[in-house]
Enzyme design. Structure first.
Site, PDB file in Angstrom:
ATOM      1  CG  PHE A 220      -0.266   0.396   2.507  1.00  0.00           C
ATOM      2  CD1 PHE A 220      -0.026   1.733   2.810  1.00  0.00           C
ATOM      3  CD2 PHE A 220       0.158  -0.560   3.418  1.00  0.00           C
ATOM      4  CE1 PHE A 220       0.629   2.100   3.979  1.00  0.00           C
ATOM      5  CE2 PHE A 220       0.814  -0.206   4.583  1.00  0.00           C
ATOM      6  CZ  PHE A 220       1.046   1.130   4.859  1.00  0.00           C
TER       7      PHE A 220
ATOM      8  CE  LYS B  66      -2.782  -8.047  -5.020  1.00  0.00           C
ATOM      9  NZ  LYS B  66      -3.253  -7.179  -3.894  1.00  0.00           N
TER      10      LYS B  66
ATOM     11  CD  GLU C 279      -5.495  -6.028  -0.091  1.00  0.00           C
ATOM     12  OE1 GLU C 279      -4.630  -5.928  -0.984  1.00  0.00           O
ATOM     13  OE2 GLU C 279      -5.354  -6.751   0.924  1.00  0.00           O
TER      14      GLU C 279
ATOM     15  CB  CYS D 230      10.510  -0.478   2.718  1.00  0.00           C
ATOM     16  SG  CYS D 230      11.184   0.113   1.176  1.00  0.00           S
TER      17      CYS D 230
ATOM     18  CD  GLU E  56       8.296  -3.185   8.343  1.00  0.00           C
ATOM     19  OE1 GLU E  56       7.702  -4.263   8.145  1.00  0.00           O
ATOM     20  OE2 GLU E  56       8.703  -2.453   7.424  1.00  0.00           O
TER      21      GLU E  56
HETATM   22  P1  NAD Z   1       1.362  -6.676   2.902  1.00  0.00           P
HETATM   23  O1  NAD Z   1       2.372  -7.751   2.977  1.00  0.00           O
HETATM   24  O2  NAD Z   1       0.242  -6.682   3.882  1.00  0.00           O
HETATM   25  O3  NAD Z   1       0.665  -6.657   1.450  1.00  0.00           O
HETATM   26  C1  NAD Z   1       1.426  -6.671   0.270  1.00  0.00           C
HETATM   27  C2  NAD Z   1       0.623  -7.394  -0.826  1.00  0.00           C
HETATM   28  O4  NAD Z   1       0.406  -8.738  -0.416  1.00  0.00           O
HETATM   29  C3  NAD Z   1      -0.726  -6.766  -1.092  1.00  0.00           C
HETATM   30  O5  NAD Z   1      -0.909  -6.686  -2.489  1.00  0.00           O
HETATM   31  C4  NAD Z   1      -1.723  -7.722  -0.432  1.00  0.00           C
HETATM   32  O6  NAD Z   1      -2.904  -7.849  -1.182  1.00  0.00           O
HETATM   33  C5  NAD Z   1      -0.991  -9.055  -0.431  1.00  0.00           C
HETATM   34  N1  NAD Z   1      -1.247  -9.862   0.771  1.00  0.00           N
HETATM   35  C6  NAD Z   1      -1.453  -9.399   2.037  1.00  0.00           C
HETATM   36  N2  NAD Z   1      -1.616 -10.436   2.869  1.00  0.00           N
HETATM   37  C7  NAD Z   1      -1.510 -11.572   2.142  1.00  0.00           C
HETATM   38  C8  NAD Z   1      -1.580 -12.960   2.446  1.00  0.00           C
HETATM   39  N3  NAD Z   1      -1.804 -13.396   3.677  1.00  0.00           N
HETATM   40  N4  NAD Z   1      -1.442 -13.850   1.433  1.00  0.00           N
HETATM   41  C9  NAD Z   1      -1.207 -13.428   0.165  1.00  0.00           C
HETATM   42  N5  NAD Z   1      -1.144 -12.116  -0.170  1.00  0.00           N
HETATM   43  C10 NAD Z   1      -1.286 -11.195   0.796  1.00  0.00           C
HETATM   44  O7  NAD Z   1       2.175  -5.290   2.963  1.00  0.00           O
HETATM   45  P2  NAD Z   1       1.594  -3.826   3.092  1.00  0.00           P
HETATM   46  O8  NAD Z   1       1.072  -3.633   4.467  1.00  0.00           O
HETATM   47  O9  NAD Z   1       0.719  -3.512   1.955  1.00  0.00           O
HETATM   48  O10 NAD Z   1       2.944  -2.971   2.897  1.00  0.00           O
HETATM   49  C11 NAD Z   1       3.806  -2.641   3.949  1.00  0.00           C
HETATM   50  C12 NAD Z   1       4.971  -3.600   4.032  1.00  0.00           C
HETATM   51  O11 NAD Z   1       5.689  -3.604   2.793  1.00  0.00           O
HETATM   52  C13 NAD Z   1       5.986  -3.194   5.080  1.00  0.00           C
HETATM   53  O12 NAD Z   1       6.419  -4.343   5.754  1.00  0.00           O
HETATM   54  C14 NAD Z   1       7.122  -2.576   4.278  1.00  0.00           C
HETATM   55  O13 NAD Z   1       8.384  -2.627   4.880  1.00  0.00           O
HETATM   56  C15 NAD Z   1       7.075  -3.419   3.045  1.00  0.00           C
HETATM   57  N6  NAD Z   1       7.710  -2.755   1.924  1.00  0.00           N
HETATM   58  C16 NAD Z   1       8.930  -3.212   1.530  1.00  0.00           C
HETATM   59  C17 NAD Z   1       9.596  -2.588   0.490  1.00  0.00           C
HETATM   60  C18 NAD Z   1      10.946  -3.071   0.048  1.00  0.00           C
HETATM   61  O14 NAD Z   1      11.443  -2.586  -0.940  1.00  0.00           O
HETATM   62  N7  NAD Z   1      11.562  -4.017   0.738  1.00  0.00           N
HETATM   63  C19 NAD Z   1       8.999  -1.502  -0.166  1.00  0.00           C
HETATM   64  C20 NAD Z   1       7.748  -1.070   0.257  1.00  0.00           C
HETATM   65  C21 NAD Z   1       7.098  -1.715   1.312  1.00  0.00           C
END
Ligand code: NAD
Length: 488
Positions: A149, A173, A176, A281, A381
């Site tokens: 997000f 994708k 959401e 991140c 985190e």
């Molecule tokens: P998230 O893991 O909740 O969601 C990421 C994606 O995974 C979304 O598209 C979501 O629909 C999907 N998803 C969520 N739960 C799932 C599940 N149980 N099974 C399958 N798919 C699932 O992450 P978020 O809250 O949207 O984003 C924040 C996180 O992303 C933080 O931990 C941040 O550090 C990380 N992030 C990392 C980087 C990097 O470059 N390393 C960059 C940006 C964000």
């Protein structure tokens, strides 16, 4: 209320699943529209159409494929304000932060426009008499990205422009929680007149992700999100025989040496820790002050944090809300955890009230000091506007603290000593290093290089890594029987 549609084969198509998820403005708590919860059937349709589009797309010369990317760049530039407004409505970040994302997305398009050179390969003449050997790069087929997000615009562009330029077809994708931003971008991209099926978008959450991981037509998956989901995506996707790169969470340490230019360090660290409400991140999460830097840094960072204004990102605040009510509860409970672990609460941003935004998910800048390396506050985190501080007596001790962390996304040092900087760069276990830099975000022509629990896979996003990830190498050994070679 409007429900967003998927974009498949050049058409806007309703999801096959009736269930939807409300998309909220985190500054107001208002539900703006609905996004489909997603299902296997949606992914299957997109994969089918993208597979059909692949042969013609891969046979389109790279010099022609990149003409679409040049137009993409122009569309993003021309509509930057419109896209940024939607991005701020959905994610809560400030308008300036939304615009900065678009700049990063465009930089990646620009690099991918170099694909005619980036895909060039190697040729060895006469590996034996009259025999030549060479390597060519070919696209894999169908790629997909699954994004988080916190950067609704930028993150799909770490992958998608490279995949398309290399001759793959693609599915995006979006998260959401922030799907409207990419929906707007896809609306604009209709003007590209890409061949149908080359670029598709499927909405949804977990069910959509698992369908992508399992679909037999999808060859390569780029994921960015939390570590728990990154691990799942890597393990599940590779078990289904796919190439997967999965970027995970982070907890980035910043070492402040006694010889640092303290005013500059304070300003940069405050921007890094509290910008995007700490939901980056690459945000500064833990400061490790070394020796006498402690006294010089701590009082100044508290003053700098107090000056940050919190409010609606469209109305000139320095910092917006966190993404959801659950996030706010989680971040505030981690602040309480820090207090329970005997940290000193130097600045408390909980229970923030923003006039006219009583239902928004605001937390003001928060600073916890004296955190213990190895404690939950040190290793979790937080992903909110919370800066933790700990202390070390020497650079060696500080590097030891840096290297204890489970993540390895980024680590930074502030110093005026070249030798301290060199030692840190050499010894810190992290994929992105900053020297007198608060957010060590690689430009598009370098890989976004996370390590440890911040990354699962081999090749990272952006740059040549993205080109290698979205191509496979073919080695050809070639002999032609002509008069000349027969002589030998
Ligand atoms: P998230 O893991 O909740 O969601 C990421 C994606 O995974 C979304 O598209 C979501 O629909 C999907 N998803 C969520 N739960 C799932 C599940 N149980 N099974 C399958 N798919 C699932 O992450 P978020 O809250 O949207 O984003 C924040 C996180 O992303 C933080 O931990 C941040 O550090 C990380 N992030 C990392 C980087 C990097 O470059 N390393 C960059 C940006 C964000």
């Amino acid at each position: 209320m409007e429900t967003l549609k998927n974009y498949i084969d050049g058409n806007w198509i309703e999801s096959k699943k009736a269930a939807t998820i409300g998309v909220e403005n985190p500054a107001t708590g208002q539900i703006m529209y609905q996004v489909p919860a997603g299902c296997k059937e949606d992914v299957a349709l997109a994969a089918e159409k993208a597979k059909q589009a692949f042969p013609a797309w891969r046979n389109t010369p790279a010099t022609q494929r990149i003409q679409y990317l040049f137009k993409m760049k122009q569309l993003l530039e021309a509509h930057a304000d419109e896209i940024s407004t939607i991005c701020t409505h959905e994610s809560g970040k400030t308008f300036a932060e939304s615009k900065a994302e678009i700049v990063r997305a465009i930089e990646n398009i620009e690099v991918a426009c170099g694909i005619p050179v980036l895909m060039q390969s190697e040729f060895s003449e006469d590996i034996a008499v009259g025999i030549d050997e060479y390597m060519i790069r070919q696209p894999l087929g169908l790629g997909a990205c699954i994004s988080p997000f916190n950067f609704p615009v930028m993150i799909p562009f770490w992958f998608m422009p490279y995949a398309l330029a290399c001759g793959n077809t693609y599915i995006v994708k979006p998260s959401e929680k922030v799907p409207g931003t990419m929906a707007k971008i896809f609306e604009l991209f209709e003007a590209l007149n890409l061949p149908k099926g080359v670029l598709n978008m499927v909405h949804g959450g977990r069910e959509t992700v698992d369908a992508i991981l399992e679909h037999p037509y999808i060859d390569a998956i780029s994921f960015v999100g939390s570590t728990a989901v990154a691990k799942h995506v890597y393990q599940h996707g590779t078990a289904y025989g796919k190439r997967v790169q999965a970027q995970g969470g982070a907890k980035n340490p910043i070492v402040i040496m006694p010889d640092a230019d303290m005013d500059t360090a304070v300003k940069i660290v405050a921007d890094s820790a509290f910008g995007c409400a700490g939901q980056r991140c690459l945000a500064a999460s833990i400061v490790i002050t070394v020796g006498s830097a402690k006294d010089a840094f701590v009082s100044k960072i508290v003053e700098a944090a107090k000056l940050k204004t919190t409010g609606n990102g469209l109305k000139g605040a320095d910092m917006g809300p966190v993404i959801t009510a659950e996030s706010k509860i989680r971040v505030e409970s981690l602040i309480q955890k820090g207090i329970d672990e005997s940290c000193s609460l130097l600045l408390d941003g909980r229970n923030a009230q923003i006039e006219g935004h009583e239902k928004g998910h605001f937390i003001k800048p928060t600073i916890l000091s004296d955190i213990k390396p190895g404690s939950e506050t040190y290793s979790t985190e937080i992903f909110g506007p919370v800066l933790s501080i700990t202390h070390a007596e020497s650079l060696d001790e500080a590097i030891g603290i840096v290297n204890q962390g489970r993540y390895g996304n980024a680590a930074c040092i502030f110093t005026q000593s070249g030798s301290s900087a060199r030692k840190f760069r050499h010894d810190a276990i992290a994929g992105n290093i900053g020297v007198n830099i608060g957010i060590a975000a690689p430009m598009a022509f370098f890989p976004f290089s996370g390590w440890k629990e911040s990354f699962f896979g081999d090749l990272h996003g952006q740059s040549r890594h993205a080109v290698e990830f979205y191509t496979q190498t073919k080695v050809v050994i070639e002999r032609w029987h002509d008069e000349w070679s027969r002589k030998f």
